[in-house]
Scaffold this motif. Structure first.
Motif, PDB file in Angstrom:
ATOM      1  N   ASN A 178      41.291  48.788  56.288  1.00  0.00           N
ATOM      2  CA  ASN A 178      41.965  49.034  55.019  1.00  0.00           C
ATOM      3  C   ASN A 178      42.310  47.700  54.360  1.00  0.00           C
ATOM      4  OD1 ASN A 178      44.657  48.148  55.966  1.00  0.00           O
ATOM      5  ND2 ASN A 178      44.502  49.960  57.264  1.00  0.00           N
ATOM      6  N   PHE A 179      42.815  47.765  53.135  1.00  0.00           N
ATOM      7  CA  PHE A 179      43.119  46.536  52.403  1.00  0.00           C
ATOM      8  C   PHE A 179      44.374  45.824  52.901  1.00  0.00           C
ATOM      9  CE2 PHE A 179      39.841  47.843  49.437  1.00  0.00           C
ATOM     10  CZ  PHE A 179      39.299  46.613  49.076  1.00  0.00           C
ATOM     11  N   GLY A 180      45.110  46.417  53.836  1.00  0.00           N
ATOM     12  CA  GLY A 180      46.193  45.699  54.495  1.00  0.00           C
ATOM     13  C   GLY A 180      45.654  44.572  55.369  1.00  0.00           C
ATOM     14  N   GLN A 181      44.368  44.652  55.719  1.00  0.00           N
ATOM     15  CA  GLN A 181      43.713  43.644  56.553  1.00  0.00           C
ATOM     16  C   GLN A 181      42.912  42.634  55.717  1.00  0.00           C
ATOM     17  OE1 GLN A 181      41.633  46.778  58.395  1.00  0.00           O
ATOM     18  NE2 GLN A 181      43.133  47.102  60.019  1.00  0.00           N
ATOM     19  N   VAL A 182      43.023  42.751  54.391  1.00  0.00           N
ATOM     20  CA  VAL A 182      42.289  41.880  53.468  1.00  0.00           C
ATOM     21  C   VAL A 182      43.306  41.022  52.716  1.00  0.00           C
ATOM     22  CG1 VAL A 182      40.753  41.855  51.454  1.00  0.00           C
ATOM     23  CG2 VAL A 182      40.449  43.591  53.239  1.00  0.00           C
ATOM     24  N   SER A 183      42.997  39.755  52.542  1.00  0.00           N
ATOM     25  CA  SER A 183      43.924  38.861  51.845  1.00  0.00           C
ATOM     26  C   SER A 183      43.168  38.020  50.815  1.00  0.00           C
ATOM     27  CB  SER A 183      44.638  37.945  52.853  1.00  0.00           C
ATOM     28  OG  SER A 183      43.692  37.151  53.543  1.00  0.00           O
ATOM     29  N   SER A 184      43.939  37.312  50.014  1.00  0.00           N
ATOM     30  CA  SER A 184      43.393  36.375  49.021  1.00  0.00           C
ATOM     31  C   SER A 184      42.400  37.024  48.063  1.00  0.00           C
ATOM     32  CB  SER A 184      42.738  35.170  49.708  1.00  0.00           C
ATOM     33  OG  SER A 184      43.650  34.544  50.583  1.00  0.00           O
ATOM     34  N   SER A 185      42.614  38.301  47.720  1.00  0.00           N
ATOM     35  CA  SER A 185      41.712  38.998  46.798  1.00  0.00           C
ATOM     36  C   SER A 185      41.938  38.513  45.373  1.00  0.00           C
ATOM     37  CB  SER A 185      41.965  40.510  46.849  1.00  0.00           C
ATOM     38  OG  SER A 185      41.707  40.994  48.143  1.00  0.00           O
ATOM     39  N   PHE A 186      40.835  38.346  44.643  1.00  0.00           N
ATOM     40  CA  PHE A 186      40.939  37.888  43.266  1.00  0.00           C
ATOM     41  C   PHE A 186      39.777  38.417  42.449  1.00  0.00           C
ATOM     42  CE2 PHE A 186      38.215  34.702  45.239  1.00  0.00           C
ATOM     43  CZ  PHE A 186      37.214  34.529  44.300  1.00  0.00           C
ATOM     44  N   VAL A 187      39.969  38.407  41.148  1.00  0.00           N
ATOM     45  CA  VAL A 187      38.885  38.621  40.187  1.00  0.00           C
ATOM     46  C   VAL A 187      39.010  37.511  39.161  1.00  0.00           C
ATOM     47  CG1 VAL A 187      40.262  40.260  38.808  1.00  0.00           C
ATOM     48  CG2 VAL A 187      37.765  40.250  38.593  1.00  0.00           C
ATOM     49  N   ARG A 188      37.871  36.975  38.751  1.00  0.00           N
ATOM     50  CA  ARG A 188      37.875  35.939  37.723  1.00  0.00           C
ATOM     51  C   ARG A 188      36.771  36.252  36.728  1.00  0.00           C
ATOM     52  NH1 ARG A 188      34.864  30.924  38.628  1.00  0.00           N
ATOM     53  NH2 ARG A 188      33.048  31.472  39.878  1.00  0.00           N
ATOM     54  N   VAL A 189      36.986  35.823  35.492  1.00  0.00           N
ATOM     55  CA  VAL A 189      36.015  36.055  34.430  1.00  0.00           C
ATOM     56  C   VAL A 189      35.553  34.694  33.921  1.00  0.00           C
ATOM     57  CG1 VAL A 189      35.638  37.058  32.147  1.00  0.00           C
ATOM     58  CG2 VAL A 189      37.065  38.257  33.813  1.00  0.00           C
ATOM     59  N   VAL A 190      34.225  34.523  33.913  1.00  0.00           N
ATOM     60  CA  VAL A 190      33.606  33.251  33.556  1.00  0.00           C
ATOM     61  C   VAL A 190      32.692  33.467  32.350  1.00  0.00           C
ATOM     62  CG1 VAL A 190      32.023  31.444  34.379  1.00  0.00           C
ATOM     63  CG2 VAL A 190      33.672  32.480  35.963  1.00  0.00           C
ATOM     64  N   ASN A 191      32.770  32.568  31.371  1.00  0.00           N
ATOM     65  CA  ASN A 191      31.852  32.590  30.238  1.00  0.00           C
ATOM     66  C   ASN A 191      30.465  32.241  30.771  1.00  0.00           C
ATOM     67  OD1 ASN A 191      30.237  31.913  27.993  1.00  0.00           O
ATOM     68  ND2 ASN A 191      31.999  31.201  26.824  1.00  0.00           N
ATOM     69  N   GLU A 192      29.527  33.172  30.689  1.00  0.00           N
ATOM     70  CA  GLU A 192      28.197  32.970  31.259  1.00  0.00           C
ATOM     71  C   GLU A 192      27.459  31.814  30.591  1.00  0.00           C
ATOM     72  OE1 GLU A 192      23.837  33.783  31.765  1.00  0.00           O
ATOM     73  OE2 GLU A 192      24.987  33.848  29.908  1.00  0.00           O
ATOM     74  N   ALA A 193      27.677  31.592  29.306  1.00  0.00           N
ATOM     75  CA  ALA A 193      26.965  30.543  28.574  1.00  0.00           C
ATOM     76  C   ALA A 193      27.438  29.141  28.940  1.00  0.00           C
ATOM     77  CB  ALA A 193      27.114  30.764  27.066  1.00  0.00           C
ATOM     78  N   THR A 194      28.739  28.983  29.206  1.00  0.00           N
ATOM     79  CA  THR A 194      29.300  27.648  29.447  1.00  0.00           C
ATOM     80  C   THR A 194      29.719  27.426  30.898  1.00  0.00           C
ATOM     81  OG1 THR A 194      31.568  28.367  28.970  1.00  0.00           O
ATOM     82  CG2 THR A 194      30.230  27.584  27.095  1.00  0.00           C
TER      83      THR A 194
ATOM     84  N   ASN B  26      37.965  34.056  22.217  1.00  0.00           N
ATOM     85  CA  ASN B  26      36.803  33.247  22.599  1.00  0.00           C
ATOM     86  C   ASN B  26      35.642  33.600  21.676  1.00  0.00           C
ATOM     87  OD1 ASN B  26      37.667  31.904  25.297  1.00  0.00           O
ATOM     88  ND2 ASN B  26      38.249  34.052  25.544  1.00  0.00           N
ATOM     89  N   PRO B  27      35.673  33.135  20.423  1.00  0.00           N
ATOM     90  CA  PRO B  27      34.634  33.499  19.458  1.00  0.00           C
ATOM     91  C   PRO B  27      33.234  33.201  19.998  1.00  0.00           C
ATOM     92  CG  PRO B  27      36.400  32.286  18.377  1.00  0.00           C
ATOM     93  CD  PRO B  27      36.658  32.216  19.857  1.00  0.00           C
ATOM     94  N   GLY B  28      32.330  34.149  19.788  1.00  0.00           N
ATOM     95  CA  GLY B  28      30.958  33.992  20.251  1.00  0.00           C
ATOM     96  C   GLY B  28      30.719  34.444  21.675  1.00  0.00           C
ATOM     97  N   LEU B  29      31.790  34.808  22.392  1.00  0.00           N
ATOM     98  CA  LEU B  29      31.643  35.268  23.780  1.00  0.00           C
ATOM     99  C   LEU B  29      30.968  36.637  23.794  1.00  0.00           C
ATOM    100  CD1 LEU B  29      32.358  34.812  26.815  1.00  0.00           C
ATOM    101  CD2 LEU B  29      34.433  36.145  26.363  1.00  0.00           C
ATOM    102  N   THR B  30      29.821  36.717  24.432  1.00  0.00           N
ATOM    103  CA  THR B  30      29.127  38.005  24.532  1.00  0.00           C
ATOM    104  C   THR B  30      28.803  38.388  25.961  1.00  0.00           C
ATOM    105  OG1 THR B  30      26.965  36.971  24.243  1.00  0.00           O
ATOM    106  CG2 THR B  30      28.055  37.809  22.248  1.00  0.00           C
ATOM    107  N   LYS B  31      28.769  37.410  26.860  1.00  0.00           N
ATOM    108  CA  LYS B  31      28.342  37.695  28.225  1.00  0.00           C
ATOM    109  C   LYS B  31      29.261  36.975  29.206  1.00  0.00           C
ATOM    110  CE  LYS B  31      23.808  38.145  30.399  1.00  0.00           C
ATOM    111  NZ  LYS B  31      22.404  37.702  30.291  1.00  0.00           N
ATOM    112  N   VAL B  32      29.756  37.726  30.203  1.00  0.00           N
ATOM    113  CA  VAL B  32      30.650  37.141  31.203  1.00  0.00           C
ATOM    114  C   VAL B  32      30.156  37.452  32.607  1.00  0.00           C
ATOM    115  CG1 VAL B  32      32.710  37.175  29.734  1.00  0.00           C
ATOM    116  CG2 VAL B  32      32.226  39.139  31.219  1.00  0.00           C
ATOM    117  N   ILE B  33      30.511  36.569  33.514  1.00  0.00           N
ATOM    118  CA  ILE B  33      30.317  36.798  34.943  1.00  0.00           C
ATOM    119  C   ILE B  33      31.673  37.198  35.496  1.00  0.00           C
ATOM    120  CG2 ILE B  33      29.724  35.742  37.160  1.00  0.00           C
ATOM    121  CD1 ILE B  33      27.999  33.727  35.470  1.00  0.00           C
ATOM    122  N   VAL B  34      31.709  38.319  36.191  1.00  0.00           N
ATOM    123  CA  VAL B  34      32.932  38.786  36.824  1.00  0.00           C
ATOM    124  C   VAL B  34      32.791  38.493  38.317  1.00  0.00           C
ATOM    125  CG1 VAL B  34      34.464  40.750  37.191  1.00  0.00           C
ATOM    126  CG2 VAL B  34      33.081  40.620  35.102  1.00  0.00           C
ATOM    127  N   GLY B  35      33.525  37.494  38.784  1.00  0.00           N
ATOM    128  CA  GLY B  35      33.473  37.113  40.189  1.00  0.00           C
ATOM    129  C   GLY B  35      34.632  37.728  40.943  1.00  0.00           C
TER     130      GLY B  35
END
Length: 193
Positions: free
Chosen positions: A121-137, A17-26
């Motif tokens: 505990n995390f046995g009671q947690v579901s649908s966990s995710f992490v996503r990375v978003v280009n902050e500029a776009t 991703n040329p030019g990528l310098t800043k991301v949002i980690v959701g």
């Protein structure tokens, strides 16, 4: 179109991703309907790691009481105490251009606040995710869904960003720990006392 990763996979971030310098980690999660144990307060943290794989002090640790380090290199956007609703429950912003040269990795984690006292505990947690978003776009670049493999764990390393030469890469990790935030701090070289 975001790339979907499986546990253990790695991907080039800045090179592809040329030019990528800043991301949002959701980061997001749901609490199982029959969870009991009162309200769940999950907390996102970031550990900025030196060449030896360890954080050296609070200046290398982003969490709800230390929202930004290294002049905004990594910043927490705020604590969500319920996780209610769709989409990201908490977010971090990573500005790769501001990350000091001595930081080689950034570990992104989630813990359950007061898990032991509440019997949660995390046995009671579901649908966990992490996503990375280009902050500029605002384009989602990648996503890692953690699955339902956890039981007694109270802390999880979701992923890590790591430096390879001049580029940054992403690794989907999904490793759980018992012992909550103290266990993560110990893993990353900090004294949780």
């Amino acid at each position: 179109m975001a790339i979907s990763l499986a546990k253990g996979q790695r991907i080039d971030l800045t090179k592809t991703n040329p030019g990528l310098t800043k991301v949002i980690v959701g980061l997001g999660w749901d609490i199982n309907r029959y969870s009991g144990g009162g309200e769940y307060d999950l907390d996102t943290c970031a550990f900025l790691l030196h060449g030896d794989g360890k954080a050296k002090g609070v200046e290398d640790f982003v969490f709800y009481n230390n929202l930004s380090v290294y002049d905004g290199a990594v910043a927490h956007t705020g604590d969500n105490r319920t996780g209610a609703g769709d989409g990201d429950d908490e977010q971090l912003v990573v500005d790769f251009a501001k990350v000091p040269a001595h930081i080689t990795r950034i570990g992104i984690t989630v813990t359950i606040h007061d898990a032991a006292a509440k019997g949660q505990n995390f046995g009671q947690v579901s649908s966990s995710f992490v996503r990375v978003v280009n902050e500029a776009t605002n384009n989602e670049l990648l996503r890692f869904d953690l699955g339902e493999e956890f039981s007694t764990e109270t802390a999880i390393v979701f992923c890590e960003f790591y430096r390879h030469d001049k580029d940054w890469k992403f690794q989907a990790i999904g490793n759980g720990f018992t012992g909550g935030l103290a266990a993560l701090c110990h893993n990353y070289g900090l004294d949780a006392g």
